[in-house]
Scaffold this motif. Structure first.
Motif, mmCIF file in Angstrom:
data_model
loop_
_atom_site.group_PDB
_atom_site.id
_atom_site.type_symbol
_atom_site.label_atom_id
_atom_site.label_comp_id
_atom_site.label_asym_id
_atom_site.label_seq_id
_atom_site.Cartn_x
_atom_site.Cartn_y
_atom_site.Cartn_z
ATOM 1 N N MET A 12 0.818 -1.201 0.000
ATOM 2 C CA MET A 12 0.000 0.000 0.000
ATOM 3 C C MET A 12 0.862 1.267 0.000
ATOM 4 S SD MET A 12 -2.937 -1.085 -0.409
ATOM 5 C CE MET A 12 -3.695 0.527 -0.356
ATOM 6 N N SER A 13 2.069 1.173 0.567
ATOM 7 C CA SER A 13 2.984 2.318 0.507
ATOM 8 C C SER A 13 3.301 2.646 -0.941
ATOM 9 C CB SER A 13 4.270 2.005 1.271
ATOM 10 O OG SER A 13 3.999 1.762 2.630
ATOM 11 N N LEU A 14 3.480 1.605 -1.747
ATOM 12 C CA LEU A 14 3.734 1.790 -3.170
ATOM 13 C C LEU A 14 2.524 2.427 -3.842
ATOM 14 C CD1 LEU A 14 5.674 0.890 -5.639
ATOM 15 C CD2 LEU A 14 4.038 -0.977 -5.882
ATOM 16 N N PHE A 15 1.349 1.876 -3.574
ATOM 17 C CA PHE A 15 0.105 2.354 -4.173
ATOM 18 C C PHE A 15 -0.103 3.834 -3.864
ATOM 19 C CE2 PHE A 15 -4.357 2.954 -4.830
ATOM 20 C CZ PHE A 15 -4.769 1.981 -5.733
ATOM 21 N N CYS A 16 0.234 4.225 -2.619
ATOM 22 C CA CYS A 16 -0.050 5.582 -2.153
ATOM 23 C C CYS A 16 1.141 6.529 -2.283
ATOM 24 C CB CYS A 16 -0.512 5.539 -0.699
ATOM 25 S SG CYS A 16 -2.064 4.658 -0.448
ATOM 26 N N SER A 17 2.194 6.111 -2.984
ATOM 27 C CA SER A 17 3.369 6.963 -3.225
ATOM 28 C C SER A 17 3.987 7.464 -1.927
ATOM 29 C CB SER A 17 2.986 8.167 -4.106
ATOM 30 O OG SER A 17 2.428 7.747 -5.317
ATOM 31 N N LYS A 70 -8.481 5.275 1.623
ATOM 32 C CA LYS A 70 -9.577 4.578 2.306
ATOM 33 C C LYS A 70 -10.870 5.387 2.211
ATOM 34 C CE LYS A 70 -11.220 1.370 5.179
ATOM 35 N NZ LYS A 70 -12.590 1.844 5.438
ATOM 36 N N LYS A 71 -10.780 6.693 2.374
ATOM 37 C CA LYS A 71 -11.963 7.548 2.294
ATOM 38 C C LYS A 71 -12.580 7.489 0.900
ATOM 39 C CE LYS A 71 -13.478 12.341 2.943
ATOM 40 N NZ LYS A 71 -13.049 13.724 3.297
ATOM 41 N N GLN A 72 -11.734 7.541 -0.125
ATOM 42 C CA GLN A 72 -12.242 7.487 -1.497
ATOM 43 C C GLN A 72 -12.885 6.131 -1.794
ATOM 44 O OE1 GLN A 72 -9.152 8.610 -4.247
ATOM 45 N NE2 GLN A 72 -9.000 10.701 -3.456
ATOM 46 N N ILE A 73 -12.227 5.061 -1.358
ATOM 47 C CA ILE A 73 -12.769 3.717 -1.581
ATOM 48 C C ILE A 73 -14.118 3.559 -0.884
ATOM 49 C CG2 ILE A 73 -12.435 1.267 -1.082
ATOM 50 C CD1 ILE A 73 -10.718 2.149 -3.352
ATOM 51 N N ASP A 74 -14.236 4.070 0.339
ATOM 52 C CA ASP A 74 -15.494 3.954 1.086
ATOM 53 C C ASP A 74 -16.637 4.674 0.368
ATOM 54 O OD1 ASP A 74 -14.199 2.486 2.974
ATOM 55 O OD2 ASP A 74 -14.201 4.026 4.540
ATOM 56 N N SER A 123 -6.168 3.876 -11.956
ATOM 57 C CA SER A 123 -6.892 2.753 -12.558
ATOM 58 C C SER A 123 -8.086 2.342 -11.710
ATOM 59 C CB SER A 123 -5.950 1.554 -12.741
ATOM 60 O OG SER A 123 -4.903 1.863 -13.626
ATOM 61 N N ILE A 124 -7.892 2.313 -10.388
ATOM 62 C CA ILE A 124 -8.990 1.945 -9.487
ATOM 63 C C ILE A 124 -10.136 2.943 -9.616
ATOM 64 C CG2 ILE A 124 -9.675 1.791 -7.063
ATOM 65 C CD1 ILE A 124 -8.226 -0.645 -7.893
ATOM 66 N N LEU A 125 -9.805 4.223 -9.640
ATOM 67 C CA LEU A 125 -10.847 5.249 -9.744
ATOM 68 C C LEU A 125 -11.585 5.150 -11.077
ATOM 69 C CD1 LEU A 125 -9.051 8.375 -8.207
ATOM 70 C CD2 LEU A 125 -10.698 6.851 -7.107
ATOM 71 N N ASP A 126 -10.828 5.053 -12.161
ATOM 72 C CA ASP A 126 -11.452 4.997 -13.491
ATOM 73 C C ASP A 126 -12.352 3.776 -13.648
ATOM 74 O OD1 ASP A 126 -10.490 7.360 -14.564
ATOM 75 O OD2 ASP A 126 -8.621 6.442 -15.257
ATOM 76 N N SER A 127 -11.918 2.640 -13.114
ATOM 77 C CA SER A 127 -12.677 1.402 -13.314
ATOM 78 C C SER A 127 -13.945 1.352 -12.471
ATOM 79 C CB SER A 127 -11.801 0.184 -12.998
ATOM 80 O OG SER A 127 -11.423 0.172 -11.632
ATOM 81 N N ASN A 128 -14.093 2.297 -11.532
ATOM 82 C CA ASN A 128 -15.292 2.297 -10.694
ATOM 83 C C ASN A 128 -16.273 3.414 -11.037
ATOM 84 O OD1 ASN A 128 -15.270 0.112 -8.529
ATOM 85 N ND2 ASN A 128 -13.166 0.865 -8.449
ATOM 86 N N LYS A 129 -16.030 4.104 -12.142
ATOM 87 C CA LYS A 129 -17.056 5.016 -12.630
ATOM 88 C C LYS A 129 -18.290 4.202 -13.003
ATOM 89 C CE LYS A 129 -13.906 8.449 -14.640
ATOM 90 N NZ LYS A 129 -13.425 9.035 -15.921
ATOM 91 N N ILE A 130 -19.442 4.759 -12.771
ATOM 92 C CA ILE A 130 -20.683 4.059 -13.099
ATOM 93 C C ILE A 130 -21.037 4.357 -14.553
ATOM 94 C CG2 ILE A 130 -23.127 3.808 -12.558
ATOM 95 C CD1 ILE A 130 -22.462 4.663 -9.696
ATOM 96 N N LEU A 131 -21.104 3.310 -15.358
ATOM 97 C CA LEU A 131 -21.372 3.457 -16.786
ATOM 98 C C LEU A 131 -22.868 3.366 -17.065
ATOM 99 C CD1 LEU A 131 -18.454 1.209 -18.080
ATOM 100 C CD2 LEU A 131 -18.443 3.680 -17.645
ATOM 101 N N PHE A 152 -11.427 13.327 -7.000
ATOM 102 C CA PHE A 152 -10.472 12.453 -6.306
ATOM 103 C C PHE A 152 -9.120 12.430 -7.020
ATOM 104 C CE2 PHE A 152 -14.062 9.538 -4.538
ATOM 105 C CZ PHE A 152 -14.391 10.523 -3.619
ATOM 106 N N LYS A 153 -9.156 12.401 -8.340
ATOM 107 C CA LYS A 153 -7.913 12.297 -9.114
ATOM 108 C C LYS A 153 -6.972 13.468 -8.835
ATOM 109 C CE LYS A 153 -9.549 9.618 -13.092
ATOM 110 N NZ LYS A 153 -9.726 9.636 -14.560
ATOM 111 N N LYS A 154 -7.553 14.626 -8.549
ATOM 112 C CA LYS A 154 -6.733 15.814 -8.313
ATOM 113 C C LYS A 154 -5.980 15.739 -6.988
ATOM 114 C CE LYS A 154 -9.957 18.730 -10.937
ATOM 115 N NZ LYS A 154 -10.893 19.885 -10.871
ATOM 116 N N SER A 155 -6.444 14.880 -6.083
ATOM 117 C CA SER A 155 -5.822 14.793 -4.758
ATOM 118 C C SER A 155 -4.826 13.642 -4.640
ATOM 119 C CB SER A 155 -6.908 14.637 -3.685
ATOM 120 O OG SER A 155 -7.645 13.435 -3.886
#
Length: 310
Positions: A1-6, A111-115, A258-266, A291-294
């Motif tokens: 997760m350290s990698l994921f979160c830079s 975690k906040k974004q995922i929730d 990728s996680i954010l983009d793949s969870n857009k509602i189509l 979210f992407k901006k943060s």
């Protein structure tokens, strides 16, 4: 997760990058120290004891489960939870997530974004997508305590969709002489608790897949059992480099985006004639743009720590 979160400090504490004047032993000790600051009574806890609590946190177990470890610690020191001034085990275990998020704010942001994504997609009975690599996986939990996994990619690289339903209950139709099946209801609480651990496992699996590929490319022998890799002594450095490069490859794919983009509602996922569903779609998709901006800025990979994988 350290990698994921830079998070560079997290990558140093997990022996991916070399530590630079960093006094703390590892990430478990770092998180535990934050709890000890508030509850000094834990200063005699062994690494094995506090690591077990933090591991349960990473696996999505609740405070009740983790509090049992604190009770065992109290019993070892012959401390009564009824004694005056002794913090309750439940209160102490609730502090571990706070310590984690205080030391690594980007974890809290993720975690906040995922929730928020889970809340919106669960409302529409949609799964959570873990789309990071060529392996496209989603997970969803229902009140029957069963997970459903959808796989969307075939051997011919074409998109495939498998949709499964589990009955919430069954009623017998006397006229048709058959049971009536009803679609299960999403267990939102379990989704909130399990998605982050699932993401961690998924990242681990992708990294190990990359390592396995490198061994095949170099025609080196490799024996695996679950997540344990057995290699020749002469291939230890090769294994470390393969793992380090696998992490870099995952990071270069920008998994958070990728996680954010793949969870857009189509559009095809909702009833376009239903105003409530359209509103949920619009709200979440707009939030994802925000979210992407943060997302933390890209980090530059540092020199590999020779203690990686230890």
């Amino acid at each position: 997760m350290s990698l994921f979160c830079s998070n560079k400090n997290g990558l140093r504490l997990t022996n991916v990058f070399n530590k630079k004047n960093y006094d703390e032993e590892d990430i478990y000790k770092s998180i535990h120290n934050g709890v000890v600051e508030k509850f000094p009574i834990l200063d005699q806890m062994t690494r094995k004891e506090y690591k077990a609590i933090i591991m349960k946190l990473s696996y999505g177990e609740g405070n009740q489960s983790r509090s049992e470890d604190i009770k065992d610690y109290y019993r070892r020191l012959d401390i009564s939870t009824k004694s005056s001034g002794i913090a309750s085990p439940y209160k102490i275990t609730a502090e571990y997530p706070s310590s984690l998020y205080n030391k690594f704010p980007s974890f809290k942001l993720l975690k906040k974004q995922i929730d928020i994504i889970i809340a919106a997609r669960s409302e529409l009975n949609l799964p959570i997508n873990l789309n990071i690599s060529a392996i496209y996986k989603t997970t969803q939990y229902y009140n029957m305590d069963k997970a459903i996994t959808y796989t969307f990619r075939g051997y011919d690289n074409t998109s495939k969709k498998i949709k499964m339903y589990i009955p919430e209950n069954e009623l017998y139709d006397k006229k048709a002489n058959t049971p009536k099946r009803f679609e299960a209801k999403v267990n939102k609480n379990k989704m909130l608790r399990a998605t982050m651990p699932n993401l961690i496992h998924y990242l681990d699996a992708i990294a190990l897949q990359h390592v396995t590929t490198r061994f095949r490319e170099e025609n080196k022998p490799l024996f695996t059992v679950h997540d344990e890799f057995y290699v020749r002594l002469c291939d230890i450095h090769f294994t470390k480099m393969a793992y380090f490069n696998a992490l870099k490859q995952i990071y270069d794919d920008r998994p958070w985006f990728s996680i954010l983009d793949s969870n857009k509602i189509l559009d095809y996922e909702i009833d376009l004639n239903n105003m409530k569903e359209k509103m949920i779609q619009q709200t979440l998709n707009d939030l994802i743009k925000t979210f992407k901006k943060s997302i933390p800025e890209n980090l530059l990979f540092e020199e590999m720590n020779d203690n990686i994988l230890k």
